[in-house]
Write a protein that holds these residues in place. Structure first.
Motif, short mmCIF file in Angstrom:
data_model
loop_
_atom_site.label_atom_id
_atom_site.label_comp_id
_atom_site.label_asym_id
_atom_site.label_seq_id
_atom_site.Cartn_x
_atom_site.Cartn_y
_atom_site.Cartn_z
N VAL A 54 0.92 -1.16 -0.01
CA VAL A 54 -0.05 -0.07 0.07
C VAL A 54 0.83 1.34 -0.02
O VAL A 54 1.31 1.65 1.07
CB VAL A 54 -0.87 -0.05 1.33
CG1 VAL A 54 -1.64 1.18 1.14
CG2 VAL A 54 -1.82 -1.16 1.30
N THR A 94 1.77 8.11 -1.84
CA THR A 94 2.62 9.03 -2.19
C THR A 94 3.54 9.73 -1.06
O THR A 94 4.25 10.61 -1.34
CB THR A 94 2.13 10.06 -3.44
OG1 THR A 94 0.91 10.46 -2.75
CG2 THR A 94 1.63 9.21 -4.47
N THR A 95 2.61 9.65 0.02
CA THR A 95 3.05 10.53 1.21
C THR A 95 3.82 9.68 2.29
O THR A 95 4.08 10.33 3.12
CB THR A 95 1.61 11.08 1.75
OG1 THR A 95 0.68 10.13 2.21
CG2 THR A 95 1.03 12.22 1.11
N GLN A 136 6.28 8.73 4.59
CA GLN A 136 7.52 9.76 4.85
C GLN A 136 8.65 8.80 5.10
O GLN A 136 9.72 9.28 4.44
CB GLN A 136 7.52 9.95 6.36
CG GLN A 136 6.34 11.32 6.50
CD GLN A 136 6.60 12.47 5.76
OE1 GLN A 136 7.82 13.03 5.66
NE2 GLN A 136 5.65 13.06 5.05
N ARG A 195 10.16 9.44 1.38
CA ARG A 195 10.73 10.60 1.41
C ARG A 195 12.14 10.88 1.84
O ARG A 195 13.21 11.59 1.34
CB ARG A 195 9.87 11.86 1.72
CG ARG A 195 10.19 13.10 1.47
CD ARG A 195 9.35 14.02 1.68
NE ARG A 195 9.80 15.45 1.32
CZ ARG A 195 9.40 16.36 2.28
NH1 ARG A 195 9.20 16.34 3.64
NH2 ARG A 195 10.16 17.63 2.06
N GLN A 224 5.73 15.31 -1.60
CA GLN A 224 5.99 16.58 -1.18
C GLN A 224 7.05 16.97 -1.96
O GLN A 224 7.35 18.11 -2.20
CB GLN A 224 6.38 16.29 0.18
CG GLN A 224 6.71 17.70 1.05
CD GLN A 224 5.49 18.22 0.99
OE1 GLN A 224 4.44 18.02 1.11
NE2 GLN A 224 5.45 19.85 0.47
N GLU A 225 7.94 16.09 -2.53
CA GLU A 225 9.02 16.48 -3.36
C GLU A 225 8.36 16.99 -4.92
O GLU A 225 9.07 17.53 -5.59
CB GLU A 225 9.98 15.37 -3.65
CG GLU A 225 10.65 15.07 -2.52
CD GLU A 225 11.40 16.36 -1.83
OE1 GLU A 225 12.23 16.84 -2.50
OE2 GLU A 225 11.18 16.45 -0.61
N ILE A 262 5.55 18.52 -5.06
CA ILE A 262 5.10 19.82 -4.71
C ILE A 262 6.28 20.68 -4.66
O ILE A 262 6.28 21.82 -5.09
CB ILE A 262 4.39 19.78 -3.48
CG1 ILE A 262 3.05 19.11 -3.58
CG2 ILE A 262 4.00 21.30 -2.98
CD1 ILE A 262 2.15 18.69 -2.31
N PRO A 299 13.16 21.43 -2.78
CA PRO A 299 13.46 20.07 -3.04
C PRO A 299 14.69 19.46 -2.42
O PRO A 299 15.67 20.23 -2.30
CB PRO A 299 13.26 20.17 -4.65
CG PRO A 299 13.67 21.62 -5.04
CD PRO A 299 13.32 22.50 -4.00
N PHE A 300 14.31 18.20 -1.85
CA PHE A 300 15.57 17.56 -1.60
C PHE A 300 16.69 17.47 -2.45
O PHE A 300 17.84 17.11 -1.97
CB PHE A 300 15.18 16.18 -0.59
CG PHE A 300 14.42 16.36 0.45
CD1 PHE A 300 14.53 17.44 1.22
CD2 PHE A 300 13.92 15.27 0.75
CE1 PHE A 300 13.88 17.35 2.51
CE2 PHE A 300 13.04 15.06 2.05
CZ PHE A 300 13.04 16.28 3.02
N SER A 316 5.51 28.34 -5.80
CA SER A 316 4.68 27.01 -5.56
C SER A 316 3.58 27.38 -4.90
O SER A 316 3.53 26.94 -3.72
CB SER A 316 5.74 26.11 -5.08
OG SER A 316 5.20 24.82 -4.59
N GLN A 374 2.14 24.68 -2.31
CA GLN A 374 3.03 24.36 -1.44
C GLN A 374 2.46 24.74 0.12
O GLN A 374 2.31 25.82 0.56
CB GLN A 374 4.43 24.97 -1.59
CG GLN A 374 5.35 24.56 -0.53
CD GLN A 374 5.97 23.34 -0.59
OE1 GLN A 374 6.44 22.91 -1.80
NE2 GLN A 374 5.90 22.77 0.45
N ASP A 398 -7.02 0.77 0.21
CA ASP A 398 -6.24 -0.30 0.13
C ASP A 398 -5.59 -0.83 1.45
O ASP A 398 -4.83 -0.15 2.06
CB ASP A 398 -4.93 0.03 -0.77
CG ASP A 398 -4.45 -1.23 -1.63
OD1 ASP A 398 -4.96 -2.45 -1.19
OD2 ASP A 398 -3.50 -1.22 -2.30
N GLY A 399 -5.83 -2.21 1.69
CA GLY A 399 -5.16 -2.76 3.05
C GLY A 399 -6.11 -2.58 4.08
O GLY A 399 -5.91 -2.91 5.21
N ALA A 445 -3.96 9.80 -0.38
CA ALA A 445 -3.58 11.21 0.01
C ALA A 445 -4.43 12.24 -0.51
O ALA A 445 -4.77 13.15 0.00
CB ALA A 445 -2.29 11.57 -0.33
#
Lengths: 563, 1153
Positions: free
Chosen positions: A82, A85-86, A88, A91, A544-545, A547, B829-830, B887, B890, B936-937, B974
C-alpha cells in the motif's frame, strides 16, 4: 563605528572560502563519502539506511516489518504494497540519496577554485566525486526509475530552484557516464585508504548499472546489449584476479577488523564508531535488532520470513529446492516460550541460513544461543526469527557512545560474489550455461567450507548443514536461470537487495504475490496484501517532492505510473 | 531665576503663563518656590490626580523625559511664604475607605504653582489667602478642591478615582496620559494580575486583555507564549518585552512579578513602531516599583496553597485490557487455528484472557518454581543468568495500576515577597526579596526562584537625576517532565503503561515492561524519580542605570545603559532501566553551561511644551544600540558507576565516551535612530507621528536598514463645546492610526552559507579504521544574502467612551494588520541537498480583529457594597495571503508526530488548520464495504466476525473527496485528505467581578475561548492499535461490534494500522469557560492592625481553576501553541498530551508596616 558594529561574522562555522582550497575540497569529498551510509536523513535514520532493509527487505519475500502491529505503520503499508505518495519513509530515502548527489556536486564545483590542488588529486577527486554521484543516482534509479539527474553545472546551493529538474529522461546513460569517468581516472587502489572508490569499484558499479538494465522489469525479457556490456565489465573483474571469495561466508558479516575490507570486497560502505560521531556506524539499522532480552534490546524490526528460512532447505545432494522449498516449513519455536523445551529443525539446511537468520537454539554470532521467544517483540504477530547479518559480534559492538547497536560492521555493498553471480546470470542468458554453473559452484564451494559453519560451543555444526555442488551439466536455460537466481537469494538474503532483484528480473509480481498468498496464512497482517503490477515495481515519487519541485506554478517532477 | 527658566520664557513669546508643563513636571514645579516664568495655571479641567503624584508609577527610569524627581523637595510640613495676606492652614487628608491618613498627597494653591505634600500621617500645613482654592490631588484618587475661607483646619477625605483617564501610560521612550492615547495600548492592573498565583506574569495575563492570547505549559517553570492580535509571522510570534526600558525576549519566569508596578501592552503598530524592527508582534512594557519619598514602608506578601489534579483519562483496568486484547486478536484472526483461541504472553492462551499471578517471568502462576524470591535478580546488564534462571520477579497487578494517579498528585505552591520602599526628596529606594516555590502536580518536578531587586534614584541639584533598576535572580527548574517530549513524557507513559504492570516488583525495585507483550512504555514513576535532579539553573542579572538632565524647562536629556545577562547550567543524568523493555543501560550525564547577554544603550532628548495654552507638544529623538551574544558548551560522559547526585560532574564519567560541543547560539547587533512628535490642540485634537530607522547585523549591508513610520490621531469629542452640556460622557474619543513595524527573527546568520565539520553529518572513515573518522565538510545552512526586513503594516480605529463620570468605560478597537515581505523559510526540493534553509521575503499574512474592553464600577446599598465588573472580548481572523509564490500549492506543514504533520497552512486559509481524512461513520456490512470508496489494505482486508472472515466490516468509512484529477475516484488515498478543523477561536473573553462589602472583597475571574477545534493526538495512543499500550475505555464501549453498530470507533482489530491516520475522529470542540480565580479577601480593621503596629493587613483564600465547562475530552482544553520557539506556530491546537492545569487552593496574606 556603526559600520563595524553591524558586521557579525558567523561564529563557529566554516565559510565557503574554507572549502576553496585543496584541504577544503578534500573535506567536501569526505563529506560526499560520508553520505554513503544513508545518514543523515531528513527523517529518521532507518529511512535512508544504505542497507535498504526497509525498501529491499520487508517489501520482499525475505522479511516482515517485524515488531508489533502498531509500530511504524508506514512500514506495514510498505510491506503490504500500500504505497502511498505521502509515505515519509520513501521521502526520507529520497532526501538521503539526493543529499549525496548534492555533496558530490559541491566537490566538483570546488575543484576549479582550489588552485593548490596537485594535478594528480585534481583528476582523482573529480573521478571519486563522479563515482559517488553515480552511486547515489543508481540507488535512486533502483527505487524510483524516473529520477532527475543533477550535475554540478545545474546545482547552485544558493538557489532553491536550481535543482528543479524533470525526471522524464532516462538517467542510465548519465549514471553510466559518471562511472565511466571514474573508471578512466581512478587508480586501482588507494594505499591505506580502503574507504575510497577505485577503478575496480567503478567497473563493478557500471556492471551493476548494466545488470539493472539487463531484463525488462515488466516482462522479464532479456536485454542482450546490456547483458553483453555487463559481461565485458564482469569478466574484466574476474580475470583481473584481484579479488577472491573470502574463505568463509560469515566473514562478510563480521565486524572483526580482519574481515573488513577483505579480499572479496570491491566497494564497502565504511562504518565506524566513536563517541565524537555520536555512535556512528549502522545507525540506519538501529531498529533492526532483536528485542527485549536479545542483543541490543530493541526494536525487533526486520524479522526474516518463514519463506526465506524454507529457501535454505537442501535436498539429499545438498542442493536447493527452488520449486518445492516452501511446501513444508522448517520447524520453528512459534508459540513456545524460551523456558520451554524446543529442538531445532533437524532436516538438511544450507549453512548460510544461520549466517542470515537468527533462530531459536542456534548461536547468534558471539551473543549466545538465540533464545527464541524472549528475543522477539511479538511472536504471534511477526514470527520467531531475528535479523542477523548486519548485527556485529558482541566483541565489536559499539560501547563508546553508549549505543551498543553501533558498530564497524561495514555494509559490503559490492563484493566478488555479486560479480560472480551476475556473471552467472549473464552467461546463462547468452547461453554459456556451463560457465554459469562454474560460477555458481564457486559460490557454493565457499559456502560449503565447513570451517565457516555456525558451530555450537563444542565445535560441532549448529544444525544439519548439507550443501553440495551442481555436478550435473546445465542444459536447460530456464532451469539454469532459476538456479542462478535462487543462489542469489540464498547468498544475499537479508541484505536489502531481494526486492530490487525481483524487479530487475521482471518477476516481482508473480513471486511476491505467491509469497503473500502462502505467508498470510501464518501472518495475518499480510491478509489482503497484493503486489500490483505496473505500480509496485517502483516506489512513488514523494508527493511532497513533487510539490517542492514546482517552478512557475508547475511541478517539474512527474509521478510514477500507477500512483 | 535659573537660566533655563529664562530660556523657556523667551521661546514662548514672553508669555509668563504659556508654558504648561506636563502633569508629571508639575509635580516638580509645584514644589518650587514662586517662579513667575514657570508659573502654572492649574485649571479645574486639567488638575488630574497625577498632578501631585509624588511617584507616578511610570515616572521612572523608564520614561526618560517626563521623569520627575518624584517628590517634593520640601519637608512635608513646610509652608511657603505667600506674597499676599493669609495665614497658616493645616489639616489632614484621609482615605475614604480606611479612614487612614494619606501620605504624599499634593496640596496646591489653585492658580499658582505653590504647594506642599502631606506627611506620612497625611498631615499638611500651608499658607494661603482666604480667597484661595486648595487643590488636593493624589494618584488613584479624584482631585478635590476646597475654597478657603477663614477656617484654618482643613480636613479632606479623598475618594478613589474610578476613572483611568488620567492614568499615565508608558508608551515607549516616553509616557502619556491615557486620555491622550491615539493608539491601541492596553493597561493591565498589576493587582488583578497578581491575584492569580503563577510562576510568571505571562500566565497571569491570560484572559485579562482583549487581543492578547496566552497559552501556558502548566508545568512548573514551563514556558508561556503570548500572542498579540493573532499571528503576524510564520517565524517567532513572541512579543518584545521592555522592562524598565531594557528590551528582552528572555524566559518570563526570570522576573519577580511582585516587583511590577505597571504593565502596558502596545498592541498596534502605531504605538509599537517606535520599537521598529522587533515590534511586529506587539510590545509589553513593564515598569518595576520605585521608591517614594517618605518613611520606609515595609510590606510582606505571602501565599501558600495546594494544587490538585482536575481530571484524568478513563483507561482500561487489567481485566478490561485482557478483554480488549482477546477481542482484537479474535477479530484479526490472530488465533490458534486448532482451537480458535488467541494467545498472549501474559494472559495465556485460553478462550478468555486469564490474569496471571506474575508478569515476570511471563504469565507465571503462583507455585511456579521460578517465582521463588531466591531467584530474584535485578542485575539485568551484568548477570548472564538474568532471564534464564534468575528473574526480576514481578507480580501482576490484578486490579490494575492507576498510572495517572501514581504520577499526578496534589502539590504545594508558595510565594513570599518582602519589600521596602521609601526615600527622601533627593534619594529614593525600593528593595525587595522574593521567593517562589512550585512543586508540580506531576511528581518530582518543581520550580523555584529567588529574586532580589534594588531600584534607586537620586536627584542632584534638582535638575539631574541618576538611578538604577536591578534584579538579581536565581531560578531552578528540576524534574524530568517536559511537555515537548510528547510521547516520551510521563503523561504519555502513564497512558501507555499496561494496568497489569505494578509500580514495584517483589523486591521493591521499579517494575516495568521487561516481560513479554507489555509494550515499550517506561514506568513513569521510575523515570520521574530518577530524573528528579535533572534540570537547569539560571542566574540572571537584569537592569539598567540611567541619568537624566533637565537642560531647560521641558527639555530633558537621558542616557540609559541596560544589561540582561544570564548564566545557565543544565544537568541531565540518564539511568539504567533494567525493568524497561527498551532500557537505558548505563548511568550517563549531559551537562551544559551557557551565558547569554544583551546590552542596550539608549540616549534620548525629550521636549515637552505647551504653547499659548492650547498647543501641547511632546517630542523626543533618540539613538539606541543593542548587542546580544550567547555561547554554549556542553559535555557528555557515560559509564558512571552509580547514580549518586554528588557524582554528577563530567570528570567522574568515562573519558572514552565523552562528547563535547561548543557554539554561539545568539549573536546580533542593532543600531537605531528614532523620534516621535505628539501634538495636541486644546486636548481635543491629538496627532502623533513616529519614525524609527533600524539597522541589523542579521541583514547584509544592502538591505541592512529600514524605516518604520507611524502616524495617529485622536479626537476627543467630549472636549468639544457642543458636548459640554451632556453630562453623560466623561470621555468620548475617536482614534485612528497607521504604522509599520518589522521583524528580524530569522536567526543570526541567515545571510551566510556555512559548512559544518560535524562527524556524524560529514565524517567518513576513508582509511577503514572502525574507531575513527576523517573530518569532512557538509553544508550547514544555505544563506540568503538578499533577505531584508519583513514589514507589518497595521491600521487601528478606536473608540473610547467614559460614562457616568468614568464609572463605565468602553474601549473598542477595530484593527487590521498585514505582514508583507514576510520572512518565510520556504521548502526546497531535497535535490538541493540537506541544510538549514534561509528565510526569504516571500510570504504575506493578514490578521483582522476587534478588541473590546468594558468596565463598570460603583457602589450600592448606601456605599456599603462596592462592585466592579470588567470584561473583555476579542476576536481575530487570520489569513495566509501568500507563502511561496513560485509554488502556490505548497503548504507550510506543522510537526510530524507518529502521524505525518497534522497541521498545514495554505494560501487563503488561516495558519495551521488540521488536515486529514473525513470519516462518515462505520461500514456496517460487507456489501457496504465493497461499495464504499476503497482504502487499500483496509476496506479490502479481512476481519473475523464470529470466526468468519469478512472484508471491511466495522471499519471507518472514509470520505472520497478527490482523486488525482480533482474528482472523487472511488479510492481513498492522500488526495482525500482535507481540512478537518480550525484551531483559531471565534472569540476569546475574560470576565472579572470584584465585590466589596465592608472588610470583605470577593474577586471572581473567568476566562474562556469559544469556537475553536482541538486535534486530540492523545487518541492516537489511547484509541487505536498503536504499540502494546493501555487504551481508553472507549475501545470497549465505543468500538464497532455486530451488536454495537452505532459506534464511534472501528472494530477492534490487532492488524489495523490504518484507522489511526489523522481524521475527523481526533477533532474535538475546544470551547471552554474556566473559572480561573475565586478569591475572598478580608481586610483586618485598622483599629486592630494599628494595635499590633501594622499599617494594613489582609488575608485571603482563593481557588483557581475551580471549574471548567467544556466538551473536550482531553485533560485540558487550554491547548494552543505547541512550544515556545520560532516556527512553533505552524502547529496550533494539537493536544500532544500536555501537563494539565491544576485546581489550586491558596491561602495568603498581605501585610504593610
Amino acid at each position: 563605528c556603526s559600520d563595524q558594529f553591524l558586521v557579525r561574522v558567523p561564529q563557529g562555522t566554516y565559510s565557503p572560502s574554507a572549502t576553496q582550497n585543496a584541504q577544503g575540497v578534500e573535506a567536501l569529498l569526505t563529506g560526499a563519502y560520508g553520505q554513503l551510509d544513508g545518514i543523515p536523513v531528513p527523517g529518521s535514520e532507518w529511512q535512508g539506511a544504505v542497507s535498504n532493509w526497509v525498501f529491499g527487505g520487508i517489501t520482499s519475500d525475505d522479511a516482515y516489518k517485524g515488531t508489533d502491529a502498531g509500530d511504524q505503520p508506514e512500514q506495514t503499508a510498505l510491506e503490504r504494497y500500500v504505497w502511498v505518495t505521502t509515505n515519509q519513509h520513501v521521502r526520507g530515502k529520497w532526501g538521503a540519496l539526493y543529499n549525496g548527489v548534492a555533496r558530490a556536486n559541491l566537490v566538483l564545483q570546488g575543484i576549479p577554485k582550489a588552485t593548490d590542488l596537485s594535478a594528480t588529486r585534481r583528476v582523482q577527486i573529480r573521478a571519486e566525486a563522479r563515482f559517488l554521484r553515480g552511486f547515489y543516482l543508481l540507488e535512486a534509479k533502483k527505487m524510483w526509475n524516473n529520477i532527475p539527474y543533477i550535475d554540478e553545472k545545474t546545482y547552485d546551493p544558493q538557489d532553491g530552484n536550481s535543482t528543479k529538474v524533470p525526471n522524464t529522461d532516462n538517467a542510465w546513460p548519465k549514471i553510466e557516464a559518471d562511472f565511466q569517468a571514474a573508471i578512466d581516472s581512478l587508480p586501482e587502489q588507494f594505499a591505506g585508504e580502503p574507504g575510497r572508490a577505485t577503478k575496480w569499484s567503478a567497473i563493478g558499479m557500471l556492471a551493476k548499472a548494466k545488470m539493472f538494465q539487463a531484463f525488462d522489469p515488466y516482462t522479464g525479457a532479456p536485454n542482450t546489449a546490456a547483458l553483453q556490456a555487463a559481461k565485458v565489465l564482469l569478466d574484466q573483474i574476474i580475470n583481473s584476479n584481484r579479488f577472491a571469495l573470502a574463505d568463509q561466508y560469515g566473514y562478510n558479516y563480521s565486524a572483526a577488523p580482519a574481515n573488513r575490507n577483505n579480499k572479496e570486497s570491491i566497494f564497502e560502505v565504511q562504518y565506524s564508531v566513536t563517541a565524537a560521531a555520536d555512535g556512528g556506524g549502522g545507525a540506519g539499522d538501529d531498529l533492526a535488532w532483536p528485542y527485549n532480552a536479545g542483543p541490543g534490546g530493541c526494536c525487533g524490526f526486520y524479522q526474516p520470513s518463514q519463506n526465506l528460512v524454507n529457501a535454505f532447505k537442501t535436498d539429499a545432494n545438498g542442493l536447493p529446492m527452488p520449486t518445492t522449498f516452501n511446501d513444508t516449513d522448517v520447524t520453528n519455536d512459534e508459540g513456545i516460550k524460551s523456558n520451554q523445551p524446543f529442538t531445532p529443525y533437524a532436516g538438511t539446511l544450507d549453512p548460510r541460513l544461520d549466517h542470515t537468520v537468527g533462530r531459536r537454539g542456534i548461536p547468534y554470532k558471539d551473543w549466545g544461543i538465540h533464545a527464541g521467544y524472549d528475543w522477539i517483540r511479538d511472536q504471534a504477530y511477526a514470527g520467531p526469527y531475528s535479523p542477523l547479518k548486519h548485527i556485529p559480534e558482541k566483541a565489536y559492538s559499539g560501547t563508546s557512545a553508549g549505543n551498543i547497536k553501533r558498530s564497524g560492521n561495514n555494509y559490503r555493498y559490492l563484493r566478488y560474489d555479486h560479480i560472480l553471480l551476475w556473471a552467472a546470470e549473464v552467461e546463462t542468458e547468452i547461453g554459456s550455461l556451463e560457465t554459469a554453473r562454474t560460477y555458481v559452484n564457486q559460490i557454493r564451494t565457499r559456502a560449503g567450507n565447513p570451517a565457516g559453519f555456525v558451530k555450537t560451543s563444542d565445535g560441532k555444526p549448529a544444525a544439519n548443514y548439507v550443501i553440495g555442488l551442481y555436478t550435473a551439466p546445465w542444459t536447460d536455460k530456464a532451469a539454469a536461470r532459476q538456479a542462478v537466481r535462487f543462489e542469489e537469494r540464498l547468498e544475499f538474503g537479508m541484505e536489502g537487495t531481494r526486492f530490487f532483484d525481483l524487479v530487475r528480473w521482471g518477476i516481482a509480481e508473480p513471486t511476491l504475490n505467491a509469497y503473500v498468498a502462502k505467508e498470510q496464512l501464518k501472518r495475518t497482517f499480510l491478509n489482503g496484501a497484493q503486489f500490483k503490477k505496473n505500480q509496485n515495481e517502483y516506489f512513488p515519487i514523494p508527493q511532497q517532492e513533487i510539490i517542492n519541485s514546482t517552478s512557475n506554478g508547475k511541478a517539474t517532477l512527474v509521478q510514477n505510473q500507477g500512483y | 531665576q535659573n537660566p533655563t527658566g529664562q530660556q523657556s520664557t523667551s521661546t514662548t513669546q514672553g508669555s509668563p503663563t504659556s508654558a504648561t508643563p506636563t502633569p508629571a513636571e508639575r509635580a516638580i514645579m509645584g514644589t518650587e518656590t514662586a517662579s513667575p516664568q514657570s508659573a502654572t495655571p492649574i485649571t479645574p479641567t486639567t488638575v488630574p490626580a497625577q498632578t501631585a503624584a509624588p511617584a507616578t508609577p511610570p515616572a521612572t527610569g523608564q520614561s526618560a523625559p517626563t521623569t520627575p524627581a518624584p517628590a517634593t523637595d520640601q519637608t512635608p510640613t513646610a509652608s511657603q511664604p505667600t506674597p499676599g495676606q493669609g495665614g497658616n492652614r493645616s489639616g489632614k487628608v484621609t482615605d475614604k475607605n480606611g479612614g487612614s491618613g494619606l501620605p504624599g498627597v499634593n496640596v496646591a494653591i489653585k492658580g499658582t504653582q505653590r504647594g506642599v505634600t502631606t506627611d506620612a500621617q497625611g498631615n499638611f500645613r500651608i499658607q494661603a489667602e482666604n480667597n484661595a482654592t486648595l487643590v488636593f490631588s493624589f494618584i488613584g484618587y479624584k482631585p478635590q478642591e476646597v475654597v478657603l475661607g477663614s477656617q484654618t483646619t482643613i480636613n479632606v477625605t479623598l475618594v478613589e478615582d474610578v476613572s483611568t483617564l488620567n492614568e499615565v501610560v508608558v508608551t515607549g521612550y516616553a509616557s502619556q496620559q491615557k486620555k491622550d492615547l491615539t493608539s491601541a495600548v492596553a493597561v493591565v492592573n498589576p493587582k488583578e494580575l497578581l491575584s492569580v498565583p503563577a510562576a510568571n506574569f505571562g500566565q497571569q495575563l491570560q484572559g485579562r486583555v482583549a487581543g492578547v492570547t496566552v497559552n501556558q505549559d502548566n508545568s512548573p517553570g514551563g514556558g508561556t507564549s503570548i500572542r498579540i492580535r493573532g499571528y503576524g509571522t510564520l517565524g517567532n510570534n513572541d512579543p518584545l518585552y521592555i522592562i524598565d526600558g531594557v528590551p528582552t525576549q528572555e524566559n518570563l519566569n526570570n522576573l519577580n512579578q511582585n516587583d511590577i508596578e505597571s504593565i502596558q501592552i502596545l498592541k498596534d503598530a502605531t504605538s509599537a513602531s517606535v520599537y521598529g524592527s522587533r515590534a511586529s508582534n506587539g510590545v509589553v512594557i513593564i515598569t518595576t516599583k520605585k521608591g517614594k519619598s517618605g518613611d520606609p514602608k515595609l510590606s510582606f506578601d505571602a501565599y501558600y496553597g495546594s494544587q490538585t489534579p482536575r481530571k484524568f483519562f478513563d483507561v482500561l483496568n487489567t481485566q478490561q485490557y485482557g478483554d480488549y486484547l482477546w477481542q482484537s486478536k479474535r477479530n484479526a484472526g490472530v488465533v490458534n487455528p486448532a482451537n480458535g483461541n488467541p494467545s498472549q504472553a501474559q494472559y495465556g492462551n485460553g478462550p478468555n484472557p486469564v490474569i496471571p499471578d506474575y508478569i515476570v517471568p511471563d504469565g507465571a502462576m503462583a507455585g511456579d518454581p521460578r517465582v521463588d524470591p531466591k531467584n530474584y535478580s535485578i542485575a539485568r546488564f551484568t548477570d548472564p543468568n538474568f532471564g534464564k534462571t534468575v528473574f526480576q520477579i514481578t507480580p501482576a497487578n490484578k486490579q490494575g495500576t492507576d498510572w495517572q494517579r501514581e504520577i499526578i498528585k496534589a502539590a504545594p505552591i508558595q510565594n513570599y515577597n518582602l519589600s521596602v520602599t521609601g526615600g527622601t526628596p533627593t534619594g529614593r529606594y525600593a528593595f525587595s526579596l522574593g521567593y517562589y516555590d512550585q512543586k508540580g502536580i506531576i511528581i518530582y518536578n518543581d520550580f523555584n526562584k529567588y529574586s532580589l531587586r534594588a531600584n534607586t534614584e537620586f536627584t542632584i541639584k534638582k535638575r539631574f537625576r541618576i538611578g538604577e533598576n536591578l534584579q538579581l535572580l536565581l531560578s531552578q527548574r528540576k524534574g524530568a517532565f517536559r511537555n515537548e517530549d510528547t510521547e516520551g513524557n510521563a503523561i504519555f507513559m502513564a497512558l501507555r503503561m499496561q494496568p497489569i504492570v505494578p509500580v514495584y516488583d517483589i523486591a521493591g525495585n521499579f517494575a516495568g515492561t521487561l516481560g513479554s507483550n507489555l509494550g515499550n512504555a517506561k514506568n513513569p514513576v521510575a523515570s520521574l524519580y530518577r530524573g528528579k535532579d535533572n534540570g537547569y539553573r539560571d542566574y540572571r542579572v537584569f537592569g539598567n542605570t540611567y541619568a537624566e538632565l533637565d537642560i531647560i524647562d521641558g527639555l530633558t536629556a537621558r542616557t540609559s545603559f541596560g544589561l540582561d545577562a544570564t548564566v545557565s547550567r543544565g544537568s541531565y543524568a540518564g539511568f539504567p532501566e533494567p525493568e524497561a523493555s527498551e532500557p537505558g543501560r548505563t548511568y550517563n550525564l549531559s551537562q551544559d553551561f551557557q551565558y547569554r547577554y544583551s546590552w542596550t544603550w539608549t540616549n534620548t532628548l525629550t521636549y515637552k511644551r505647551v504653547i499659548n495654552k492650547d498647543h501641547s507638544i511632546n517630542a523626543y529623538v533618540g539613538v539606541e544600540s543593542i548587542k546580544s551574544f550567547g555561547e554554549l558548551q556542553s559535555g557528555y560522559r557515560n559509564n558512571y558507576y552509580n547514580g549518586d547526585p554528588s557524582l554528577r560532574y563530567l570528570t567522574t564519567g568515562d573519558p572514552q565516551t565523552q562528547q563535547n560541543n561548543g557554539y554561539a547560539f545568539q549573536d546580533f547587533t542593532l543600531f537605531s535612530y528614532f523620534g516621535q512628535v505628539g501634538y495636541s490642540f486644546k486636548d481635543k485634537y491629538i496627532l502623533q507621528g513616529t519614525l524609527r530607522q533600524d539597522a541589523s547585523s542579521r541583514f547584509q549591508a544592502a538591505s541592512q536598514s529600514a524605516v518604520f513610520p507611524a502616524v495617529s490621531g485622536g479626537w476627543r469629542i467630549s472636549e468639544e463645546s457642543f458636548m459640554k452640556g451632556i453630562k453623560l460622557f466623561s470621555d468620548l474619543k475617536l482614534r485612528a492610526g497607521w504604522g509599520q513595524t518589522g521583524n528580524q527573527n530569522i536567526g543570526d546568520y541567515n545571510a551566510y552559507t556555512t559548512y559544518t565539520s560535524d562527524l556524524y553529518q560529514a565524517g567518513y572513515s576513508l582509511n577503514g579504521n572502525p574507531n575513527a573518522y576523517n573530518q569532512g565538510f557538509s553544508i550547514q545552512r544555505f544563506g540568503n544574502p538578499n533577505a531584508k526586513w519583513e514589514t507589518n503594516t497595521s491600521t487601528n480605529f478606536g473608540l473610547d467612551v467614559g460614562l457616568f463620570n468614568g464609572a463605565l468605560e468602553l474601549n473598542l478597537d477595530v484593527w487590521n494588520r498585514k505582514t508583507t515581505n514576510l520572512l518565510y523559510t520556504r521548502a526546497r526540493p531535497f535535490t538541493g541537498g540537506q541544510g538549514d534553509l534561509p528565510a526569504e521575503n516571500v510570504a504575506s499574512l493578514q490578521n483582522r480583529g476587534v478588541d473590546v474592553q468594558l468596565s463598570y464600577q460603583g457602589t450600592t446599598l448606601g456605599n456599603q457594597l462596592r462592585y466592579s465588573v470588567s470584561g473583555n472580548i476579542s476576536t481575530y481572523r487570520n489569513k495566509v495571503l501568500q507563502l511561496d509564490p513560485t509554488s502556490p500549492d505548497q503548504p507550510l506543514l506543522g510537526y510530524s508526530t507518529r502521524l505525518p504533520p497534522i497541521t498545514r497552512s495554505v494560501v487563503g486559509q488561516p495558519i495551521s488548520l488540521f488536515y486529514g481524512y473525513v470519516i462518515d461513520g462505520i461500514l456496517q456490512t460487507a456489501e457496504e464495504a465493497a461499495a464504499a470508496p476503497q482504502l487499500d489494505g483496509y476496506t479490502n482486508a479481512s476481519v473475523y466476525i464470529n470466526g468468519q472472515p469478512v472484508k471491511g466490516v466495522g471499519k471507518f468509512k472514509y470520505r472520497d473527496i478527490s482523486g488525482p484529477n480533482g474528482k472523487p475516484d472511488g479510492k481513498i488515498d492522500a488526495n482525500d485528505q482535507t481540512f478537518i478543523g480550525n484551531p483559531h477561536p471565534k472569540f476569546t473573553y475574560g470576565l472579572n467581578v470584584n465585590l466589596g462589602y465592608k472588610a470583605f472583597d470577593l474577586t471572581l475571574f473567568a476566562q474562556g475561548v469559544q469556537g475553536n477545534d482541538i486535534f486530540n493526538y492523545t487518541r492516537y495512543w489511547t484509541d487505536f492499535n498503536t504499540f502494546q499500550g493501555n487504551r481508553s475505555i472507549r475501545v470497549l464501549n465505543d468500538s464497532w461490534t455486530p451488536t454495537n453498530t452505532n459506534a464511534k470507533l472501528p472494530i477492534l482489530d490487532e492488524n489495523d494500522a490504518l484507522s489511526s491516520q489523522a481524521s475527523t475522529y481526533f477533532v474535538e470542540k475546544g470551547s471552554y469557560f474556566r473559572m480561573k480565580n475565586v478569591q475572598l479577601t478580608y481586610t483586618i480593621p485598622p483599629i486592630v492592625t494599628k494595635r499590633v503596629g501594622l499599617g494594613t493587613a489582609r488575608v485571603y483564600f482563593q481557588t483557581t481553576n475551580l471549574f471548567t465547562v467544556t466538551k473536550y475530552t482531553g485533560l485540558d482544553p487550554d491547548v494552543n501553541t505547541r512550544g515556545y520557539g520560532s516556527g512553533q506556530d505552524s502547529q496550533l491546537g494539537v493536544d500532544e498530551g500536555r501537563y494539565p492545569a491544576s485546581r489550586n487552593f491558596i491561602f495568603g496574606i498581605n501585610l504593610g508596616f
